[in-house]
Design a protein around this motif. Structure first.
Motif, PDB file in Angstrom:
ATOM      1  N   UNK A   1       0.832  -1.213   0.000  1.00 27.10           N
ATOM      2  CA  UNK A   1       0.000   0.000   0.000  1.00 27.10           C
ATOM      3  C   UNK A   1       0.858   1.252   0.000  1.00 27.10           C
ATOM      4  N   UNK A   2       1.883   1.270   0.844  1.00 26.32           N
ATOM      5  CA  UNK A   2       2.747   2.451   0.951  1.00 26.32           C
ATOM      6  C   UNK A   2       3.563   2.667  -0.321  1.00 26.32           C
ATOM      7  N   UNK A   3       4.012   1.578  -0.922  1.00 24.00           N
ATOM      8  CA  UNK A   3       4.762   1.706  -2.171  1.00 24.00           C
ATOM      9  C   UNK A   3       3.888   2.261  -3.295  1.00 24.00           C
ATOM     10  N   UNK A   4       2.711   1.714  -3.438  1.00 20.74           N
ATOM     11  CA  UNK A   4       1.805   2.168  -4.499  1.00 20.74           C
ATOM     12  C   UNK A   4       1.457   3.638  -4.313  1.00 20.74           C
ATOM     13  N   UNK A   5       1.079   4.019  -3.093  1.00 18.05           N
ATOM     14  CA  UNK A   5       0.736   5.423  -2.838  1.00 18.05           C
ATOM     15  C   UNK A   5       1.937   6.334  -3.049  1.00 18.05           C
ATOM     16  N   UNK A   6       3.112   5.875  -2.634  1.00 17.50           N
ATOM     17  CA  UNK A   6       4.322   6.680  -2.824  1.00 17.50           C
ATOM     18  C   UNK A   6       4.582   6.968  -4.292  1.00 17.50           C
ATOM     19  N   UNK A   7       4.509   5.941  -5.123  1.00 12.10           N
ATOM     20  CA  UNK A   7       4.763   6.138  -6.547  1.00 12.10           C
ATOM     21  C   UNK A   7       3.663   6.965  -7.219  1.00 12.10           C
ATOM     22  N   UNK A   8       2.419   6.771  -6.816  1.00 12.49           N
ATOM     23  CA  UNK A   8       1.334   7.585  -7.386  1.00 12.49           C
ATOM     24  C   UNK A   8       1.499   9.065  -7.030  1.00 12.49           C
ATOM     25  N   UNK A   9       1.823   9.329  -5.773  1.00 11.29           N
ATOM     26  CA  UNK A   9       2.004  10.718  -5.350  1.00 11.29           C
ATOM     27  C   UNK A   9       3.256  11.309  -5.983  1.00 11.29           C
ATOM     28  N   UNK A  10       4.278  10.487  -6.249  1.00 13.77           N
ATOM     29  CA  UNK A  10       5.466  10.981  -6.952  1.00 13.77           C
ATOM     30  C   UNK A  10       5.084  11.499  -8.332  1.00 13.77           C
ATOM     31  N   UNK A  11       4.254  10.745  -9.034  1.00  9.01           N
ATOM     32  CA  UNK A  11       3.789  11.202 -10.346  1.00  9.01           C
ATOM     33  C   UNK A  11       3.015  12.502 -10.244  1.00  9.01           C
ATOM     34  N   UNK A  12       2.152  12.590  -9.240  1.00  6.16           N
ATOM     35  CA  UNK A  12       1.384  13.817  -9.017  1.00  6.16           C
ATOM     36  C   UNK A  12       2.306  14.985  -8.687  1.00  6.16           C
ATOM     37  N   UNK A  13       3.305  14.745  -7.846  1.00  3.62           N
ATOM     38  CA  UNK A  13       4.252  15.803  -7.486  1.00  3.62           C
ATOM     39  C   UNK A  13       5.054  16.280  -8.682  1.00  3.62           C
ATOM     40  N   UNK A  14       5.473  15.340  -9.524  1.00  5.92           N
ATOM     41  CA  UNK A  14       6.226  15.712 -10.722  1.00  5.92           C
ATOM     42  C   UNK A  14       5.362  16.538 -11.673  1.00  5.92           C
ATOM     43  N   UNK A  15       4.124  16.082 -11.898  1.00 11.85           N
ATOM     44  CA  UNK A  15       3.221  16.845 -12.779  1.00 11.85           C
ATOM     45  C   UNK A  15       2.922  18.222 -12.210  1.00 11.85           C
ATOM     46  N   UNK A  16       2.740  18.293 -10.895  1.00 13.07           N
ATOM     47  CA  UNK A  16       2.495  19.569 -10.239  1.00 13.07           C
ATOM     48  C   UNK A  16       3.702  20.490 -10.385  1.00 13.07           C
TER      49      UNK A  16
END
Length: 133
Positions: free
Chosen positions: A25-40
């Motif tokens: 769960x933590x890995x999946x959320x981490x990578x998803x939020x990384x994508x969001x942070x990069x796009x932001x």
């Protein structure tokens, strides 16, 4: 992984307070939020956002690296602070004082690594914003 010992002194067996499902769960959320942070971050560069708005990116990157570092070590910092573990069957008390101490030491290291990684990532976008302004 660092060369640490478990409370009984056996090398290679590091204390964890997360089970495989919680780690995933933590890995999946981490990578998803990384994508969001990069796009932001890219969006902020394109619209030439003020420095104040980069705090949002800093918060996103903090969440990213917190999730990833917790997953890599198998330690939830919140659970460690409360003396608990969740090995995929719900939260339960950590009864071994030595294990509890080791989990708290590891969670402190996770917080420091997270703060450093989030600061460096945010600084990267701040530097890019200065180069392209």
């Amino acid at each position: 992984m660092e060369n640490e010992k478990n409370p009984e002194g056996r090398a290679g067996e590091v204390c964890k307070n997360l089970g495989p499902r919680e780690i995933r769960k933590r890995l999946i959320m981490g990578w998803l939020i990384l994508g969001l942070g990069f796009l932001d971050g890219v969006a902020m560069l394109l619209i030439k956002a003020k420095l104040f708005f980069y705090l949002f990116i800093a918060a996103l990157f903090f969440l990213v690296f917190l999730g990833i570092f917790q997953a890599r070590r198998g330690v939830c910092v919140v659970l460690a602070g409360r003396g608990l573990r969740n090995l995929d069957q719900g939260a339960e008390q950590v009864t071994n004082p030595s294990e509890n101490l080791q989990l708290k030491v590891v969670s402190t290291k996770i917080y420091w690594k997270t703060a450093l990684a989030a600061s460096l990532s945010t600084s990267f976008f701040l530097l890019l914003s200065r180069l392209f302004s």
